[in-house]
Design a protein around this motif. Structure first.
Motif, PDB file in Angstrom:
ATOM      1  N   ARG A 144     139.146 222.163  47.977  1.00 60.28           N
ATOM      2  CA  ARG A 144     137.729 222.302  48.341  1.00 60.28           C
ATOM      3  C   ARG A 144     137.522 222.387  49.844  1.00 60.28           C
ATOM      4  N   TRP A 145     138.255 221.582  50.603  1.00 63.65           N
ATOM      5  CA  TRP A 145     137.981 221.461  52.023  1.00 63.65           C
ATOM      6  C   TRP A 145     138.943 222.240  52.915  1.00 63.65           C
TER       7      TRP A 145
ATOM      8  N   SER B  68     145.312 210.345  41.002  1.00 64.90           N
ATOM      9  CA  SER B  68     145.211 210.404  42.470  1.00 64.90           C
ATOM     10  C   SER B  68     145.785 211.706  42.998  1.00 64.90           C
TER      11      SER B  68
ATOM     12  N   SER C 216     150.813 218.401  48.263  1.00 61.21           N
ATOM     13  CA  SER C 216     150.243 217.116  48.700  1.00 61.21           C
ATOM     14  C   SER C 216     150.669 215.910  47.871  1.00 61.21           C
TER      15      SER C 216
ATOM     16  N   LYS D   6     142.480 218.440  44.554  1.00 61.27           N
ATOM     17  CA  LYS D   6     141.128 218.990  44.499  1.00 61.27           C
ATOM     18  C   LYS D   6     140.469 218.961  45.869  1.00 61.27           C
ATOM     19  N   ALA D   7     140.675 217.861  46.599  1.00 63.20           N
ATOM     20  CA  ALA D   7     140.110 217.755  47.946  1.00 63.20           C
ATOM     21  C   ALA D   7     140.714 218.805  48.872  1.00 63.20           C
TER      22      ALA D   7
ATOM     23  N   LEU E 144     143.134 214.336  42.354  1.00 63.02           N
ATOM     24  CA  LEU E 144     142.000 214.198  43.272  1.00 63.02           C
ATOM     25  C   LEU E 144     142.346 214.690  44.669  1.00 63.02           C
ATOM     26  N   LEU E 145     143.544 214.366  45.134  1.00 65.37           N
ATOM     27  CA  LEU E 145     143.950 214.846  46.456  1.00 65.37           C
ATOM     28  C   LEU E 145     144.085 216.364  46.448  1.00 65.37           C
TER      29      LEU E 145
ATOM     30  N   GLU F 157     148.027 223.311  45.570  1.00 63.92           N
ATOM     31  CA  GLU F 157     147.535 222.195  46.393  1.00 63.92           C
ATOM     32  C   GLU F 157     148.181 220.875  45.984  1.00 63.92           C
TER      33      GLU F 157
END
Length: 397
Positions: free
Chosen positions: A367-368, A357, A325, A363-364, A360-361, A321
């Motif tokens: 998750r989504w 950052s 990204s 991880k998002a 975090l991106l 991921e």
């Protein structure tokens, strides 16, 4: 689907859980990729860090992204072949439908989402995302990405914008995995398969050297990358039929791998002078030594090395991921950096914003997008009963 009982003696039968050592290695690789893409735009050697750290070390931190991708290739071959051995007992009994479904569920949802977002940004004319090089176009870039030949397309036409460019490694990896189970089923004999993989693995220095004259294609051609994947597959076969060695042997493998990895990355220039194109083989072999050491340690029972590096392991768990990204973050941070004065001495501070950052991106996205889509596809394509309501367990891939 046929599985291997834990008592069968298969080394991978009892190691379905995530291996923290491998996650650590994968985390190091993805951090080096991000540092590379930041360093091409905000070099650490021009920052205030150069006052306290040698410039050569800062350069090596910034310019090992290519080597890190080769480490990913070895890890990929090791894990995917190892998981296949655990599920089906041998590579000659791979279930084609299940194998391809797992690859599709893991890879395609994020890939499609990325292509859609990049296409919209190109059509809107957003800076850093517009395909403008002569001979390139948005439809052709989409076709190259989905057709798994973006590396070849760049070799012929030049670099694409950064978010597209990262897909070159995916083209190599997935072309390998389209053919891999077919070769396994066609050969039917482990000795023949090992011979073919060994020839491919050892060809790396020669195939890399033969491509001089086109810098992009030399970096992104199919065969050198597939050689690294083949090394990982050979390592998985070795681990599956290797009785648990003494701790000293595992420790020796770990030290050899660490020393080789440091030599190929931190002292890359010296290794190039010594081995020329063979330094990539040194890099891949070193990564394999570390993987074998981690696998053998995992077989002795649960472990959690260097708990202070749990943050790096979390990068490893999100490596796919983050890889797809992270350029969104890189471009945004570089744009802000330039708007605020573009002072290279303070460039290192922007890394403190960019790195978390990126995590975090990633991880998002996990998750989504990637995790829900992977579960949905596996439930409906691999476990039809689960789609009707029965729970389905997620394997570690």
């Amino acid at each position: 689907m046929q599985t291997v009982p834990a008592s069968s003696g298969n080394a991978f039968a009892a190691t379905g859980a995530r291996n923290p050592g491998i996650d650590l290695l994968r985390g190091l690789a993805i951090v080096l990729v991000v540092l590379n893409h930041l360093g091409l735009r905000i070099p650490l050697k021009q920052s205030a860090l150069a006052d306290v750290l040698p410039a050569w070390l800062l350069s090596r931190l910034n310019y090992n992204g290519y080597e890190a991708v080769f480490v990913f290739f070895v890890i990929s071959g090791f894990l995917i072949a190892g998981n296949a051995l655990r599920r089906w007992g041998s590579l000659e009994r791979i279930d084609l439908r299940a194998f391809y479904t797992r690859r599709f569920a893991r890879i395609v949802p994020c890939l499609l989402a990325l292509i859609v977002v990049l296409s919209v940004l190109h059509l809107l004319g957003v800076q850093d995302y517009v395909i403008h090089r002569e001979g390139q176009s948005l439809p052709r870039a989409i076709f190259a990405a989905l057709g798994l030949h973006l590396n070849w397309y760049e070799g012929r036409t030049g670099y694409l914008p950064g978010n597209w460019d990262v897909l070159w490694s995916l083209s190599i990896e997935e072309v390998f995995y389209i053919g891999f189970p077919l070769v396994c089923l066609a050969t039917r004999r482990r000795g023949v398969l090992v011979l073919l993989l060994s020839v491919l693995a050892l060809s790396m220095p020669w195939t890399h050297a033969a491509l001089r004259g086109n810098e992009i294609w030399q970096e992104k051609a199919y065969l050198p990358g597939m050689s690294a994947i083949a090394i990982g597959v050979l390592g998985a076969l070795l681990a599956a039929h290797w009785r648990l060695p003494p701790r000293r042997t595992s420790g020796l493998l770990g030290w050899l791998g660490a020393i080789g990895l440091i030599a190929a990355t931190i002292y890359g220039a010296a290794m190039w002078q010594l081995f020329r194109d063979g330094y990539l083989l040194l890099l891949a072999a070193s990564a394999l030594c570390l993987l074998l050491a981690c696998e053998q340690r995992q077989r002795r029972g649960p472990w959690q090395p260097w708990r202070r590096l749990d943050w790096l392991r979390s990068w490893g768990r999100l490596s796919y991921e983050i890889y797809l990204s992270h350029m969104f973050v890189v471009f945004a941070v570089v744009r802000i950096f330039r708007l605020t004065g573009d002072d290279p001495r303070w460039g290192c501070l922007w890394y403190l914003l960019a790195l978390p950052s990126c995590w975090l991106l990633g991880k998002a996205v996990e998750r989504w997008l990637s995790l829900p889509c992977e579960r949905w596809f596996r439930a409906r394509l691999l476990h039809p009963r689960a789609a009707a309501g029965a729970p389905v367990a997620m394997a570690v891939d």
